[in-house]
Design a protein around this motif. Structure first.
Motif, PDB file in Angstrom:
ATOM      1  N   GLY A 251       0.798  -1.383  -0.090  1.00  0.00           N
ATOM      2  CA  GLY A 251      -0.023   0.003  -0.170  1.00  0.00           C
ATOM      3  C   GLY A 251       0.948   1.377   0.087  1.00  0.00           C
ATOM      4  O   GLY A 251       2.091   1.175   0.103  1.00  0.00           O
ATOM      5  N   GLY A 252       0.089   2.411   0.008  1.00  0.00           N
ATOM      6  CA  GLY A 252       0.867   3.567  -0.163  1.00  0.00           C
ATOM      7  C   GLY A 252       1.859   3.859  -1.169  1.00  0.00           C
ATOM      8  O   GLY A 252       2.035   3.197  -2.263  1.00  0.00           O
ATOM      9  N   HIS A 253       2.547   4.949  -1.091  1.00  0.00           N
ATOM     10  CA  HIS A 253       3.604   5.493  -2.086  1.00  0.00           C
ATOM     11  C   HIS A 253       4.929   5.202  -1.780  1.00  0.00           C
ATOM     12  O   HIS A 253       5.992   5.561  -2.331  1.00  0.00           O
ATOM     13  N   GLY A 254       5.120   4.625  -0.450  1.00  0.00           N
ATOM     14  CA  GLY A 254       6.561   4.372  -0.182  1.00  0.00           C
ATOM     15  C   GLY A 254       6.744   4.986   1.278  1.00  0.00           C
ATOM     16  O   GLY A 254       6.292   6.190   1.223  1.00  0.00           O
ATOM     17  N   CYS A 255       7.774   4.457   1.855  1.00  0.00           N
ATOM     18  CA  CYS A 255       8.312   5.231   3.130  1.00  0.00           C
ATOM     19  C   CYS A 255       8.838   6.525   2.858  1.00  0.00           C
ATOM     20  O   CYS A 255       8.724   7.432   3.701  1.00  0.00           O
ATOM     21  N   ARG A 256       9.824   6.463   1.912  1.00  0.00           N
ATOM     22  CA  ARG A 256      10.661   7.632   1.666  1.00  0.00           C
ATOM     23  C   ARG A 256       9.973   8.973   1.642  1.00  0.00           C
ATOM     24  O   ARG A 256       9.983   9.868   2.082  1.00  0.00           O
ATOM     25  N   SER A 257       8.780   9.025   0.852  1.00  0.00           N
ATOM     26  CA  SER A 257       8.221  10.065   0.475  1.00  0.00           C
ATOM     27  C   SER A 257       7.213  10.485   1.770  1.00  0.00           C
ATOM     28  O   SER A 257       7.055  11.823   2.012  1.00  0.00           O
ATOM     29  N   ARG A 258       6.800   9.642   2.526  1.00  0.00           N
ATOM     30  CA  ARG A 258       5.969  10.142   3.556  1.00  0.00           C
ATOM     31  C   ARG A 258       6.894  10.354   4.940  1.00  0.00           C
ATOM     32  O   ARG A 258       6.361  11.110   5.724  1.00  0.00           O
ATOM     33  N   ILE A 259       7.778   9.455   5.120  1.00  0.00           N
ATOM     34  CA  ILE A 259       8.449   9.454   6.358  1.00  0.00           C
ATOM     35  C   ILE A 259       9.645  10.372   6.071  1.00  0.00           C
ATOM     36  O   ILE A 259      10.674   9.879   5.648  1.00  0.00           O
ATOM     37  N   THR A 260       9.928  11.353   6.783  1.00  0.00           N
ATOM     38  CA  THR A 260      11.112  12.422   6.591  1.00  0.00           C
ATOM     39  C   THR A 260      12.260  11.900   7.581  1.00  0.00           C
ATOM     40  O   THR A 260      13.505  12.170   7.416  1.00  0.00           O
ATOM     41  N   ALA A 261      11.969  11.559   8.832  1.00  0.00           N
ATOM     42  CA  ALA A 261      13.124  11.292   9.796  1.00  0.00           C
ATOM     43  C   ALA A 261      13.480   9.757   9.411  1.00  0.00           C
ATOM     44  O   ALA A 261      12.758   8.845   9.542  1.00  0.00           O
ATOM     45  N   PRO A 262      14.816   9.737   9.338  1.00  0.00           N
ATOM     46  CA  PRO A 262      15.565   8.739   8.733  1.00  0.00           C
ATOM     47  C   PRO A 262      15.270   7.347   9.862  1.00  0.00           C
ATOM     48  O   PRO A 262      15.130   6.305   9.511  1.00  0.00           O
ATOM     49  N   ALA A 263      15.292   7.588  11.067  1.00  0.00           N
ATOM     50  CA  ALA A 263      15.121   6.514  12.085  1.00  0.00           C
ATOM     51  C   ALA A 263      13.648   5.826  11.875  1.00  0.00           C
ATOM     52  O   ALA A 263      13.743   4.666  11.911  1.00  0.00           O
ATOM     53  N   GLU A 264      13.002   6.733  11.791  1.00  0.00           N
ATOM     54  CA  GLU A 264      11.295   6.302  11.520  1.00  0.00           C
ATOM     55  C   GLU A 264      11.276   5.527  10.492  1.00  0.00           C
ATOM     56  O   GLU A 264      10.474   4.374  10.140  1.00  0.00           O
ATOM     57  N   ARG A 265      11.666   5.952   9.230  1.00  0.00           N
ATOM     58  CA  ARG A 265      11.710   5.620   7.971  1.00  0.00           C
ATOM     59  C   ARG A 265      12.409   4.255   8.047  1.00  0.00           C
ATOM     60  O   ARG A 265      11.897   3.271   7.466  1.00  0.00           O
ATOM     61  N   ALA A 266      13.487   3.898   8.656  1.00  0.00           N
ATOM     62  CA  ALA A 266      14.328   2.595   8.761  1.00  0.00           C
ATOM     63  C   ALA A 266      13.472   1.579   9.725  1.00  0.00           C
ATOM     64  O   ALA A 266      13.241   0.694   9.145  1.00  0.00           O
ATOM     65  N   LEU A 267      12.760   2.259  10.747  1.00  0.00           N
ATOM     66  CA  LEU A 267      11.826   1.396  11.403  1.00  0.00           C
ATOM     67  C   LEU A 267      10.740   0.745  10.592  1.00  0.00           C
ATOM     68  O   LEU A 267      10.387  -0.516  10.380  1.00  0.00           O
ATOM     69  N   GLU A 268      10.224   1.601   9.615  1.00  0.00           N
ATOM     70  CA  GLU A 268       8.662   1.397   8.855  1.00  0.00           C
ATOM     71  C   GLU A 268       9.537   0.153   7.749  1.00  0.00           C
ATOM     72  O   GLU A 268       8.590  -0.607   7.617  1.00  0.00           O
ATOM     73  N   ILE A 269      10.570   0.624   7.352  1.00  0.00           N
ATOM     74  CA  ILE A 269      10.920  -0.394   6.321  1.00  0.00           C
ATOM     75  C   ILE A 269      11.202  -1.753   6.668  1.00  0.00           C
ATOM     76  O   ILE A 269      11.006  -2.771   6.324  1.00  0.00           O
ATOM     77  N   GLY A 270      11.689  -1.724   8.077  1.00  0.00           N
ATOM     78  CA  GLY A 270      11.882  -2.893   8.829  1.00  0.00           C
ATOM     79  C   GLY A 270      10.588  -3.850   9.079  1.00  0.00           C
ATOM     80  O   GLY A 270      10.645  -4.902   8.945  1.00  0.00           O
ATOM     81  N   ARG A 271       9.863  -2.951   9.391  1.00  0.00           N
ATOM     82  CA  ARG A 271       8.458  -3.675   9.520  1.00  0.00           C
ATOM     83  C   ARG A 271       8.014  -4.393   8.195  1.00  0.00           C
ATOM     84  O   ARG A 271       7.390  -5.233   8.075  1.00  0.00           O
TER      85      ARG A 271
END
Length: 94
Positions: free
Chosen positions: A8-28
């Protein structure tokens, strides 16, 4: 379509600007891949079994879905292509 946006969605990179949060979401999302693949395998098996119920041969199904008839039979039987032998259901009960 399942293949275009499996999570779903357009991807983590465009929605999540904080790298730590983005890394966590990608890990999930990476952790969810095995479950997603299992659901897709089950859906494909059901589709193959539906075609078999319509009296299609494994060869005919293979022509439709672009797979060898032996692979179609393996899918119908619930066997993965991992070369480990046995059915997925048998391995799950171990």
């Amino acid at each position: 379509m399942l293949a275009r946006r499996p999570f779903g969605g357009h991807g983590c990179r465009s929605r999540i600007t904080a790298p730590a949060e983005r890394a966590l979401e990608i890990g999930r999302r990476l952790a969810a891949i095995p479950d997603y693949q299992a659901r897709l395998r089950e859906m494909r098996q059901r589709a193959v079994l539906e075609m078999r119920a319509q009296n299609m041969s494994f060869a005919d199904i293979g022509k439709v879905v672009g797979l060898h008839r032996n692979r179609v039979q393996q899918i119908a039987e619930g066997r993965s292509a991992g070369g480990q032998g046995g059915s997925m259901k048998a391995r799950e009960s171990e």
